[in-house]
Design a protein around this motif. Structure first.
Motif, PDB file in Angstrom:
ATOM      1  N   PRO A  50       0.796  -1.242   0.000  1.00 49.76           N
ATOM      2  CA  PRO A  50       0.000   0.000   0.000  1.00 49.76           C
ATOM      3  C   PRO A  50       0.823   1.284   0.000  1.00 49.76           C
ATOM      4  O   PRO A  50       0.284   2.349  -0.287  1.00 49.76           O
ATOM      5  CB  PRO A  50      -0.822  -0.132   1.287  1.00 49.76           C
ATOM      6  CG  PRO A  50      -0.004  -1.015   2.172  1.00 49.76           C
ATOM      7  CD  PRO A  50       0.674  -1.986   1.240  1.00 49.76           C
ATOM      8  N   ASP A  51       2.097   1.209   0.291  1.00 48.47           N
ATOM      9  CA  ASP A  51       2.919   2.418   0.344  1.00 48.47           C
ATOM     10  C   ASP A  51       3.567   2.775  -0.986  1.00 48.47           C
ATOM     11  O   ASP A  51       4.316   3.749  -1.068  1.00 48.47           O
ATOM     12  CB  ASP A  51       4.013   2.259   1.408  1.00 48.47           C
ATOM     13  CG  ASP A  51       3.429   2.141   2.801  1.00 48.47           C
ATOM     14  OD1 ASP A  51       2.321   2.667   3.023  1.00 48.47           O
ATOM     15  OD2 ASP A  51       4.069   1.514   3.653  1.00 48.47           O
ATOM     16  N   THR A  52       3.310   1.987  -2.034  1.00 46.51           N
ATOM     17  CA  THR A  52       3.897   2.252  -3.343  1.00 46.51           C
ATOM     18  C   THR A  52       2.789   2.294  -4.390  1.00 46.51           C
ATOM     19  O   THR A  52       2.058   1.322  -4.551  1.00 46.51           O
ATOM     20  CB  THR A  52       4.906   1.147  -3.716  1.00 46.51           C
ATOM     21  OG1 THR A  52       5.912   1.089  -2.706  1.00 46.51           O
ATOM     22  CG2 THR A  52       5.554   1.438  -5.050  1.00 46.51           C
ATOM     23  N   SER A  53       2.683   3.431  -5.077  1.00 43.19           N
ATOM     24  CA  SER A  53       1.607   3.601  -6.052  1.00 43.19           C
ATOM     25  C   SER A  53       2.113   4.252  -7.331  1.00 43.19           C
ATOM     26  O   SER A  53       3.144   4.919  -7.351  1.00 43.19           O
ATOM     27  CB  SER A  53       0.502   4.497  -5.470  1.00 43.19           C
ATOM     28  OG  SER A  53      -0.066   3.929  -4.325  1.00 43.19           O
ATOM     29  N   ILE A  54       1.341   4.043  -8.383  1.00 45.18           N
ATOM     30  CA  ILE A  54       1.512   4.771  -9.635  1.00 45.18           C
ATOM     31  C   ILE A  54       0.228   5.550  -9.861  1.00 45.18           C
ATOM     32  O   ILE A  54      -0.863   4.987  -9.790  1.00 45.18           O
ATOM     33  CB  ILE A  54       1.751   3.816 -10.822  1.00 45.18           C
ATOM     34  CG1 ILE A  54       3.022   2.998 -10.616  1.00 45.18           C
ATOM     35  CG2 ILE A  54       1.826   4.601 -12.131  1.00 45.18           C
ATOM     36  CD1 ILE A  54       3.217   1.885 -11.647  1.00 45.18           C
ATOM     37  N   VAL A  55       0.375   6.843 -10.111  1.00 41.88           N
ATOM     38  CA  VAL A  55      -0.781   7.675 -10.428  1.00 41.88           C
ATOM     39  C   VAL A  55      -0.797   7.865 -11.940  1.00 41.88           C
ATOM     40  O   VAL A  55       0.151   8.411 -12.514  1.00 41.88           O
ATOM     41  CB  VAL A  55      -0.723   9.036  -9.705  1.00 41.88           C
ATOM     42  CG1 VAL A  55      -1.966   9.855 -10.038  1.00 41.88           C
ATOM     43  CG2 VAL A  55      -0.581   8.840  -8.201  1.00 41.88           C
ATOM     44  N   LEU A  56      -1.843   7.369 -12.569  1.00 44.52           N
ATOM     45  CA  LEU A  56      -2.011   7.492 -14.016  1.00 44.52           C
ATOM     46  C   LEU A  56      -2.804   8.769 -14.262  1.00 44.52           C
ATOM     47  O   LEU A  56      -3.930   8.909 -13.783  1.00 44.52           O
ATOM     48  CB  LEU A  56      -2.739   6.266 -14.562  1.00 44.52           C
ATOM     49  CG  LEU A  56      -2.037   4.937 -14.237  1.00 44.52           C
ATOM     50  CD1 LEU A  56      -2.949   3.754 -14.515  1.00 44.52           C
ATOM     51  CD2 LEU A  56      -0.737   4.807 -15.007  1.00 44.52           C
ATOM     52  N   THR A  57      -2.187   9.683 -14.968  1.00 46.48           N
ATOM     53  CA  THR A  57      -2.762  11.019 -15.099  1.00 46.48           C
ATOM     54  C   THR A  57      -3.093  11.357 -16.547  1.00 46.48           C
ATOM     55  O   THR A  57      -2.484  10.825 -17.473  1.00 46.48           O
ATOM     56  CB  THR A  57      -1.756  12.079 -14.606  1.00 46.48           C
ATOM     57  OG1 THR A  57      -0.658  12.129 -15.514  1.00 46.48           O
ATOM     58  CG2 THR A  57      -1.254  11.768 -13.224  1.00 46.48           C
ATOM     59  N   PRO A  58      -4.027  12.280 -16.743  1.00 48.12           N
ATOM     60  CA  PRO A  58      -4.205  12.814 -18.088  1.00 48.12           C
ATOM     61  C   PRO A  58      -2.874  13.428 -18.522  1.00 48.12           C
ATOM     62  O   PRO A  58      -2.139  13.985 -17.701  1.00 48.12           O
ATOM     63  CB  PRO A  58      -5.274  13.891 -17.917  1.00 48.12           C
ATOM     64  CG  PRO A  58      -5.967  13.544 -16.636  1.00 48.12           C
ATOM     65  CD  PRO A  58      -4.935  12.887 -15.768  1.00 48.12           C
ATOM     66  N   PRO A  59      -2.535  13.337 -19.805  1.00 47.49           N
ATOM     67  CA  PRO A  59      -1.196  13.747 -20.234  1.00 47.49           C
ATOM     68  C   PRO A  59      -0.892  15.227 -20.073  1.00 47.49           C
ATOM     69  O   PRO A  59       0.230  15.601 -19.773  1.00 47.49           O
ATOM     70  CB  PRO A  59      -1.136  13.332 -21.704  1.00 47.49           C
ATOM     71  CG  PRO A  59      -2.538  13.128 -22.114  1.00 47.49           C
ATOM     72  CD  PRO A  59      -3.321  12.785 -20.892  1.00 47.49           C
ATOM     73  N   VAL A  60      -1.858  16.072 -20.276  1.00 50.22           N
ATOM     74  CA  VAL A  60      -1.589  17.510 -20.206  1.00 50.22           C
ATOM     75  C   VAL A  60      -2.732  18.176 -19.448  1.00 50.22           C
ATOM     76  O   VAL A  60      -3.838  18.290 -19.957  1.00 50.22           O
ATOM     77  CB  VAL A  60      -1.464  18.118 -21.615  1.00 50.22           C
ATOM     78  CG1 VAL A  60      -1.132  19.592 -21.532  1.00 50.22           C
ATOM     79  CG2 VAL A  60      -0.415  17.389 -22.434  1.00 50.22           C
ATOM     80  N   THR A  61      -2.442  18.596 -18.219  1.00 49.25           N
ATOM     81  CA  THR A  61      -3.475  19.254 -17.419  1.00 49.25           C
ATOM     82  C   THR A  61      -3.081  20.662 -17.002  1.00 49.25           C
ATOM     83  O   THR A  61      -3.905  21.406 -16.497  1.00 49.25           O
ATOM     84  CB  THR A  61      -3.765  18.439 -16.140  1.00 49.25           C
ATOM     85  OG1 THR A  61      -2.551  18.323 -15.398  1.00 49.25           O
ATOM     86  CG2 THR A  61      -4.307  17.071 -16.485  1.00 49.25           C
ATOM     87  N   ASP A  62      -1.842  21.023 -17.217  1.00 51.39           N
ATOM     88  CA  ASP A  62      -1.347  22.341 -16.813  1.00 51.39           C
ATOM     89  C   ASP A  62      -1.877  23.405 -17.780  1.00 51.39           C
ATOM     90  O   ASP A  62      -1.549  23.390 -18.966  1.00 51.39           O
ATOM     91  CB  ASP A  62       0.185  22.321 -16.833  1.00 51.39           C
ATOM     92  CG  ASP A  62       0.804  23.608 -16.345  1.00 51.39           C
ATOM     93  OD1 ASP A  62       0.101  24.645 -16.296  1.00 51.39           O
ATOM     94  OD2 ASP A  62       2.001  23.586 -16.018  1.00 51.39           O
ATOM     95  N   PRO A  63      -2.693  24.352 -17.290  1.00 44.81           N
ATOM     96  CA  PRO A  63      -3.268  25.362 -18.195  1.00 44.81           C
ATOM     97  C   PRO A  63      -2.243  26.340 -18.760  1.00 44.81           C
ATOM     98  O   PRO A  63      -2.539  27.066 -19.710  1.00 44.81           O
ATOM     99  CB  PRO A  63      -4.286  26.083 -17.312  1.00 44.81           C
ATOM    100  CG  PRO A  63      -3.837  25.833 -15.917  1.00 44.81           C
ATOM    101  CD  PRO A  63      -3.135  24.517 -15.924  1.00 44.81           C
ATOM    102  N   THR A  64      -1.022  26.327 -18.211  1.00 45.56           N
ATOM    103  CA  THR A  64      -0.008  27.255 -18.733  1.00 45.56           C
ATOM    104  C   THR A  64       0.759  26.659 -19.915  1.00 45.56           C
ATOM    105  O   THR A  64       1.569  27.348 -20.530  1.00 45.56           O
ATOM    106  CB  THR A  64       1.005  27.642 -17.633  1.00 45.56           C
ATOM    107  OG1 THR A  64       1.755  26.484 -17.245  1.00 45.56           O
ATOM    108  CG2 THR A  64       0.290  28.229 -16.419  1.00 45.56           C
ATOM    109  N   ILE A  65       0.511  25.383 -20.232  1.00 43.54           N
ATOM    110  CA  ILE A  65       1.195  24.746 -21.367  1.00 43.54           C
ATOM    111  C   ILE A  65       0.560  25.226 -22.668  1.00 43.54           C
ATOM    112  O   ILE A  65      -0.660  25.210 -22.820  1.00 43.54           O
ATOM    113  CB  ILE A  65       1.135  23.212 -21.238  1.00 43.54           C
ATOM    114  CG1 ILE A  65       2.004  22.769 -20.060  1.00 43.54           C
ATOM    115  CG2 ILE A  65       1.572  22.531 -22.529  1.00 43.54           C
ATOM    116  CD1 ILE A  65       1.998  21.296 -19.801  1.00 43.54           C
ATOM    117  N   SER A  66       1.423  25.643 -23.593  1.00 44.94           N
ATOM    118  CA  SER A  66       0.935  26.150 -24.879  1.00 44.94           C
ATOM    119  C   SER A  66       0.464  24.986 -25.769  1.00 44.94           C
ATOM    120  O   SER A  66       0.774  23.825 -25.503  1.00 44.94           O
ATOM    121  CB  SER A  66       2.051  26.911 -25.599  1.00 44.94           C
ATOM    122  OG  SER A  66       3.043  26.004 -26.048  1.00 44.94           O
ATOM    123  N   ASP A  67      -0.235  25.324 -26.831  1.00 46.64           N
ATOM    124  CA  ASP A  67      -0.685  24.292 -27.769  1.00 46.64           C
ATOM    125  C   ASP A  67       0.506  23.570 -28.389  1.00 46.64           C
ATOM    126  O   ASP A  67       0.467  22.354 -28.582  1.00 46.64           O
ATOM    127  CB  ASP A  67      -1.559  24.914 -28.860  1.00 46.64           C
ATOM    128  CG  ASP A  67      -2.928  25.330 -28.340  1.00 46.64           C
ATOM    129  OD1 ASP A  67      -3.328  24.856 -27.242  1.00 46.64           O
ATOM    130  OD2 ASP A  67      -3.594  26.139 -29.018  1.00 46.64           O
TER     131      ASP A  67
END
Length: 136
Positions: A50-67
């Motif tokens: 339980p102390d080791t995890s992988i968080v699978l995230t949407p690839p781009v969530t930072d609103p400051t990232i340009s197109d």
């Protein structure tokens, strides 16, 4: 100082495909499922650890990232050159046989590496490189 690694992050491009891979091919358990659609985060990890995890995230969530930056990140993910993680097992040949039988996208069969480890490699549905090395 007592520090351990609690979670690592890998991008997913389809949460359901990634959940199926980590749960049904690697045998991980789902620990947390947050959000929906393309903005869905999944926390998975090995059963009994339980102390080791992988968080699978949407690839781009930072609103400051340009197109342009977003397109670069998505191209790297599609190419399989963006995310990676190394797992360990007491018997890499046995683990390889199991993930191959379950339909994993195999990159490299088990082999002895010149740096002293025996490992194999596969990709998750997003293209992240998963290396499994022999423990001990």
């Amino acid at each position: 100082m007592d520090i351990s690694i609690n979670a690592s992050f890998l991008p997913h491009t389809d949460a359901e495909e990634s959940l199926t891979f980590y749960r049904d091919i690697l045998g991980f358990e789902l620990r947390l499922d947050v959000g929906s659609g393309r903005m869905r985060w999944l926390t998975v990890g090995p059963v009994g650890q339980p102390d080791t995890s992988i968080v699978l995230t949407p690839p781009v969530t930072d609103p400051t990232i340009s197109d342009t930056e977003r397109e670069t990140i998505e191209a790297l993910i599609a190419k399989g050159s963006y995310g990676a993680i190394v797992l360990a097992t007491p018997n890499v040949d046995e683990a390889f046989a199991e993930v191959e039988t379950k339909g994993a996208d195999i990159v490299q069969e088990p082999m002895d590496q010149p740096y002293g480890l025996r490992d194999c490699a596969l990709r998750d549905p997003a293209g992240n490189m998963i290396r499994i090395q022999q423990r001990g």
